[in-house]
Scaffold this motif. Sequence first.
Motif, PDB file in Angstrom:
ATOM      1  N   HIS A  15       0.858  -1.199   0.000  1.00 33.36           N
ATOM      2  CA  HIS A  15       0.000   0.000   0.000  1.00 33.36           C
ATOM      3  C   HIS A  15       0.887   1.240   0.000  1.00 33.36           C
ATOM      4  O   HIS A  15       1.304   1.728   1.052  1.00 33.36           O
ATOM      5  CB  HIS A  15      -0.910  -0.048   1.240  1.00 33.36           C
ATOM      6  N   HIS A  17       1.040   4.962  -2.165  1.00 35.26           N
ATOM      7  CA  HIS A  17       0.438   5.836  -3.180  1.00 35.26           C
ATOM      8  C   HIS A  17       1.517   6.561  -3.961  1.00 35.26           C
ATOM      9  O   HIS A  17       2.390   7.206  -3.365  1.00 35.26           O
ATOM     10  CB  HIS A  17      -0.480   6.878  -2.522  1.00 35.26           C
ATOM     11  N   HIS A 183     -10.045   1.050   0.720  1.00 37.71           N
ATOM     12  CA  HIS A 183      -9.785   1.859   1.916  1.00 37.71           C
ATOM     13  C   HIS A 183     -11.061   1.830   2.763  1.00 37.71           C
ATOM     14  O   HIS A 183     -12.088   2.381   2.342  1.00 37.71           O
ATOM     15  CB  HIS A 183      -9.489   3.309   1.547  1.00 37.71           C
ATOM     16  N   HIS A 207      -6.192  -0.093   5.874  1.00 40.51           N
ATOM     17  CA  HIS A 207      -6.411   0.513   7.194  1.00 40.51           C
ATOM     18  C   HIS A 207      -7.241  -0.365   8.131  1.00 40.51           C
ATOM     19  O   HIS A 207      -6.696  -1.047   8.956  1.00 40.51           O
ATOM     20  CB  HIS A 207      -6.984   1.931   7.074  1.00 40.51           C
ATOM     21  N   ASP A 264       1.797   3.616   2.996  1.00 42.04           N
ATOM     22  CA  ASP A 264       0.781   4.566   2.529  1.00 42.04           C
ATOM     23  C   ASP A 264       1.434   5.680   1.696  1.00 42.04           C
ATOM     24  O   ASP A 264       1.281   5.694   0.490  1.00 42.04           O
ATOM     25  CB  ASP A 264      -0.036   5.155   3.688  1.00 42.04           C
TER      26      ASP A 264
HETATM   27 ZN   LIG Z   1      -4.016   4.765   1.186  1.00 35.76          ZN
END
Ligand SMILES: [Zn+2]
Length: 304
Positions: A15, A17, A183, A207, A264
Amino acid sequence: MMRVDSRSQGLADLHRHLDGSLRPETVAEFAATLGENVPSDLSFYSGMGLEQALSRFSFTLSLLQQPENVRRVASEICEDALKEGVTTLEIRFAPQLHRGAPMEAIVDAALEGISNRSGLLLCGLYGEDPSVLDRLVDIAASRQGVVGIDLAGGPTPSHRFHMTDYAHPFRRAKEHGLGVTVHAAEGRPPSEIRDAVEVLLADRIGHGTTLLEDSATVDLVLKQEVVIEACLSSNAHVGAIATASEHPLPKWLALGVRATVCTDNTLLSCVTSKSEHSLALTLPGMTDSLLNRAIAHGHEGRFR
Ligand SMILES: [Zn+2]
């Protein structure tokens, strides 16, 4: 205590971005070329809230409108991850937010930058028309290297479309053999996890911080072997958990939940995969064997 960088299997990061994981020097270079100033408060800070956190992406996205910049950042993320000891990587982004070229060209630029060093996931966004997700599924299904679909951002009361309105494109993604991650429950109710798994057919959850609030959802996650992408620093930054040291990751792992440690946004949260695994080792209840299990979940949970 075992050093994180001595783990023989390498780290996994499922994960990360693209638009939150640029190198600071690349941000400075792109901004100078475009005549923009880099905001002094670009980084996340503890308790800033999801809305404030999401607003930081408007600047990084402004630097990434053209395919050549997407290509370069995708390549640099792969280089950076390898240096951190990551041997299983998945990068995700929302090509519809990069308007310098048609979505297909933006996705192809990302794939060229990745050059088979990472999987690529395409993100639909909470609130947008489900037809956008349908286009993403078409683009993903026709390209080797795009391995999954995500729903990113977060729901707001003003949104016309809600998570379950995306059932059709997510089911199509599954029919095409794509992985599905969502998410969900980023400080919001665990019912989002249930909807993501049962309606959007999610294999993985991004998450899921409130998972333990509902034992039936824990049972569902265990039974379906759902992988949870745990992003410790990010969760504290957006206020999904009070502090990173209160992250439920060790409890999840002890229960047998297939959780794994993810970054993230390496730029915005000022983290690396290595630093997040080191942080995970400091959590109350964490052991070396639990963390090794988390790393194995990451390798096993990758989309192919
Ligand atoms: Zn994310």
